[in-house]
Structures are given as structure tokens and as C-alpha cells.
Design a protein around this motif. Structure first.
Motif, mmCIF file in Angstrom:
data_model
loop_
_atom_site.group_PDB
_atom_site.id
_atom_site.type_symbol
_atom_site.label_atom_id
_atom_site.label_comp_id
_atom_site.label_asym_id
_atom_site.label_seq_id
_atom_site.Cartn_x
_atom_site.Cartn_y
_atom_site.Cartn_z
ATOM 1 N N GLY A 105 14.140 -8.470 13.136
ATOM 2 C CA GLY A 105 13.796 -7.621 14.275
ATOM 3 C C GLY A 105 14.683 -7.842 15.473
ATOM 4 O O GLY A 105 14.888 -6.950 16.285
ATOM 5 N N VAL A 106 15.242 -9.062 15.590
ATOM 6 C CA VAL A 106 16.053 -9.345 16.786
ATOM 7 C C VAL A 106 17.536 -9.561 16.448
ATOM 8 O O VAL A 106 18.357 -9.789 17.343
ATOM 9 N N GLU A 107 17.898 -9.457 15.141
ATOM 10 C CA GLU A 107 19.276 -9.771 14.735
ATOM 11 C C GLU A 107 20.325 -8.878 15.409
ATOM 12 O O GLU A 107 21.435 -9.343 15.686
ATOM 13 N N ASN A 108 19.970 -7.612 15.715
ATOM 14 C CA ASN A 108 20.956 -6.740 16.385
ATOM 15 C C ASN A 108 21.209 -7.175 17.829
ATOM 16 O O ASN A 108 22.181 -6.764 18.449
ATOM 17 N N ASP A 195 29.788 0.628 14.916
ATOM 18 C CA ASP A 195 30.531 -0.614 14.758
ATOM 19 C C ASP A 195 29.906 -1.562 13.737
ATOM 20 O O ASP A 195 30.610 -2.310 13.075
ATOM 21 N N ILE A 196 28.583 -1.515 13.597
ATOM 22 C CA ILE A 196 27.929 -2.448 12.669
ATOM 23 C C ILE A 196 28.279 -2.088 11.234
ATOM 24 O O ILE A 196 28.723 -2.943 10.459
ATOM 25 N N SER A 209 21.778 -8.575 4.682
ATOM 26 C CA SER A 209 20.576 -9.321 5.054
ATOM 27 C C SER A 209 20.549 -9.354 6.584
ATOM 28 O O SER A 209 21.537 -8.968 7.233
ATOM 29 N N ILE A 210 19.445 -9.863 7.151
ATOM 30 C CA ILE A 210 19.415 -9.963 8.613
ATOM 31 C C ILE A 210 20.504 -10.916 9.099
ATOM 32 O O ILE A 210 21.080 -10.730 10.165
ATOM 33 N N ALA A 211 20.817 -11.942 8.291
ATOM 34 C CA ALA A 211 21.876 -12.884 8.680
ATOM 35 C C ALA A 211 23.234 -12.176 8.710
ATOM 36 O O ALA A 211 24.062 -12.436 9.598
ATOM 37 N N ASP A 212 23.483 -11.264 7.745
ATOM 38 C CA ASP A 212 24.753 -10.516 7.739
ATOM 39 C C ASP A 212 24.875 -9.656 8.997
ATOM 40 O O ASP A 212 25.952 -9.533 9.593
ATOM 41 N N VAL A 217 27.161 -8.539 14.380
ATOM 42 C CA VAL A 217 26.994 -8.302 15.823
ATOM 43 C C VAL A 217 27.753 -9.368 16.611
ATOM 44 O O VAL A 217 28.430 -9.059 17.606
ATOM 45 N N ILE A 218 27.673 -10.604 16.146
ATOM 46 C CA ILE A 218 28.392 -11.693 16.834
ATOM 47 C C ILE A 218 29.895 -11.397 16.806
ATOM 48 O O ILE A 218 30.589 -11.540 17.819
#
Ligand code: EPU
Length: 336
Positions: A105-108, A195-196, A209-212, A217-218
Motif C-alpha cells: 500500500g505504501v511502496e509507491n 515511469d514505473i 512484487s511490492i518490493a520490485d 520508485v527508489i
């Protein structure tokens, strides 16, 4: 808790401005916070990560830095969890924790500077997700009557980079903790932002995945936005203006490629970065300050800039954009 006098705020603001607080204290608990407020030193200014504030002069009164910590799951459901986070936690550390637990939910919103307690104030957002999408409620302490109050979603009146804490309740509260609703599974992945998807593709990721997503984003943020540890800045200095369709139509006559996003009410949002770049500011240096070379929406401190200098540059940019496009930019950053 110790209250210090004549305290340098240089390490406490990401713009790197060399100003002093008349009085300063770090507060690590609600008891500390109450003790600071009982000192009766006024006015009180609540500081989080110092990443959205432009100090134009020394700060009178008492600056309290929110250091309330803690991240814990407070309710567990089949498909989601509620997580309560201390207002003084660093936002990105909370995001990394959520990703490591498999909570989505907050990964972006990875790598947004600042603290959790400051996040609802301007309803932070990035890459298609806003804080309000994961927000459940918050607890805040009133700075004068010292009472704790819960603000539910609707109480916060969230808008684009906006909430009740920037309007009717401005300067009245210290946000002590925030409760977020995060997904366990299935996650609601948000990769539609141009961009994502491009970055994921370049990374060879097919089923992210949320980690990807956090990683992508980083990567995007570090490539576009200056690192405050190296070059002082506050992220986006201005909000993207929302205007009547007719204003855009006028712009399209001379600039048919102008980027814009339709809003549900028929109006449109125009990227401030584009407007500023069209006025020739991108990469321009004025004294010790300037407009960042890779993202015109970001004003920077090249070293030794004063808040007054940055404010003057911002004013010159506002005037030139208004003159050329008839659109008045509004600062996103809080000027003190
Ligand atoms: N653009 C330009 N020139 C520039 C910068 C941008 O022409 O110098 C154009 C881009 O080509 C693109 C459009 O403007 O068409 C949008 O640019 P971008 O995707 O970089 O996003 P933004 O609208 O400039 C907003 C947020 C950022 C957030 C990004 C990504 C605001 C005020 N800013 O910027 O938030 O990271 O979207 O979601 O809404 C922040 O608030 O501090 C912040 C960094």
C-alpha cells in the motif's frame, strides 16, 4: 527532555538553511511533549524531518522536534492489517519495514523525505498513490489544551497535497501516531504511472512484487530528484496547479504539447515543472540558489543560500509563469 536555547537548525532542515531556534527540544514521548508545552514558551513550532519547510529567518519561541517512535500491528484481518506508527518515525523507514513484512500500500511512496507525523498534513503522494488511500485515523495532541484527539479519515478533509491541518487546524496539533491499513494479499499494485512500468520493464520484472515496485520508485526518485544530503532541497517546491479548462486551451494554442491531466470536476492539472521549464528556469542558478537541472519543480541550495534568497527566487518564478501562462503557482513548501 531538555530545552536548549539559541539552537542551530542547520542539521534539522533539508534545505540546509543556517538559522537558529530561540528554544529547541526533542520530544520522545507524549509526557515529553506535554512538558515542553507546559514551559509556556510561545509560539510553538512542530518540526518533523524538516523536509517541507523553508526558514526565512531565525525562529522565535519553541521548536519541538517530534521523535515519537514505534511501529506495531494493532489489528489483523484476513486480507489486511492495521499498523500504528509513531509520528516521529522516518517515513521511508516505515515504508521499508512494510515492504519487508510483505504489507502493501505504501511502496509507491518509497523515499519520500520526512516523518510519518507530517505525512497526513499535506497528504503526501507519489506515482499514483496518496497517503489518504491507506490512511485509517490519527491521534494528535492539542498544543494549548494538551488533550489527545482521534481524527478519522473524513475529519482530515484530505485533498491534493492538502488537509484540514493546512487550513482550519493549522499549527494547532502535534500528530503523535498514524494508523494505516495495509494489504497482506492480494495487493493492489499500482504500476500504471508511466515511469514505473518503464523502469520495471528495464529491470526485467514481469510480475512485480511490492518490493520490485519500491525498488523501481527508489531508482526513479534518485535519478530525478536531488539527494538533500548532497544538495539542499525540499522536493517539489510548488503544487501542480489545478485550472479551468479554458486556461489550458489557451496554452495549447501556442504549446500544443503541454502535458495535462483531467480532474473529475472538468478542470485540469498542469505540471508546474513543465510551466517553469518553459519559462527558462530549469537548471538556472541565482546566487546560491537555483532551479534543479533535472526537475524544474525543485528549488535547491547550492551552498550558503538563505531562506530569503530561495523565497525571492520562488517569487520570480511565480511571476514569470503567471505572466507567460496566466497560471498562478502556489508553494507546496511551508514558509516560516
Ligand atoms: N516536467 C517538465 N519539466 C520538468 C519537470 C517535469 O516538463 O522540469 C513534466 C514531465 O515531462 C511530465 C510532467 O511534467 O510530463 C510531470 O512530471 P513528473 O512525473 O516528474 O511529476 P511532477 O508532477 O513534476 C509530482 C509530485 C512529486 C512526485 C511526482 C511523481 C507534486 C507537487 N509533485 O511531480 O512529488 O514525486 O509527481 O508522482 O505533486 C513532492 O511532493 O515533493 C514530490 C517530489
Amino acid at each position: 527532555m531538555t530545552i536548549q536555547q539559541n539552537f542551530p537548525l542547520l542539521p534539522y532542515n533539508t534545505f540546509g538553511l543556517d538559522v537558529k531556534a530561540e528554544y529547541f527540544a526533542e520530544v520522545g514521548s507524549i509526557a515529553d511533549l506535554k512538558a515542553g508545552l507546559r514551559s509556556n514558551i510561545r509560539p510553538v513550532f512542530l518540526l518533523g524531518g524538516g523536509s517541507n519547510v523553508l526558514f526565512t529567518q531565525d525562529v522565535r519561541g519553541l521548536v519541538l522536534q517530534n521523535k515519537l517512535r514505534g511501529i506495531r500491528v494493532v489489528r489483523e484481518f484476513k486480507k489486511k492489517v492495521w499498523v500504528a506508527v509513531g509520528g516521529g518515525e522516518v517515513w521511508h523507514e516505515f515504508v521499508l519495514w512494510a515492504v519487508s513484512q510483505g504489507y502493501g500500500g505504501v511502496e509507491n511512496m518509497s523515499l519520500i523525505p520526512g516523518t510519518v507525523g507530517a505525512s497526513p498534513i499535506q497528504n503526501i503522494g507519489a506515482y499514483g498513490v496518496e497517503l489518504k488511500d491507506v490512511f485509517v485515523k490519527l491521534q494528535a495532541l492539542h498544543l494549548t489544551n494538551l488533550e489527545l484527539k482521534t481524527f478519522n479519515h473524513s475529519d482530515c478533509e484530505f485533498g491534493y497535497r492538502d488537509s484540514v491541518f493546512k487550513r482550519a487546524e493549522k499549527g494547532k496539533w502535534c500528530i503523535t501516531s498514524v494508523v494505516f491499513s495495509l494489504t497482506k494479499s492480494p495487493h493492489k499494485l499500482n504500476t500504471s504511472y508511466g515511469d514505473i512500468s518503464k523502469t520495471l520493464e528495464a529491470n526485467g520484472v514481469e510480475n512485480p512484487s511490492i518490493a520490485d515496485i519500491s525498488q523501481a520508485v527508489i531508482q526513479i526518485r534518485t535519478s530525478k530528484l536531488p539527494d538533500p544530503a548532497k544538495i539542499g532541497n525540499c522536493g517539489s517546491f510548488f503544487k501542480n496547479p489545478e485550472t479551468e479548462r479554458a486556461v489550458l486551451d489557451n496554452i495549447l494554442v501556442t504549446h500544443p504539447q503541454a502535458p495535462h491531466y483531467p480532474l473529475p470536476d472538468g478542470r485540469v492539472k498542469i505540471p508546474a515543472g513543465w510551466l517553469i521549464e518553459q519559462c527558462g528556469w530549469k537548471g538556472k542558478r541565482v546566487g546560491n540558489t537555483g532551479c534543479y537541472e533535472r526537475q524544474a519543480l525543485v528549488l535547491v541550495n547550492h551552498g550558503g543560500a538563505t531562506g530569503e534568497e530561495v523565497k525571492n527566487l520562488a517569487q520570480a518564478i511565480i511571476e514569470s509563469v503567471e505572466e507567460k501562462f496566466g497560471v498562478r503557482l502556489e508553494a507546496e513548501v511551508n514558509m516560516v
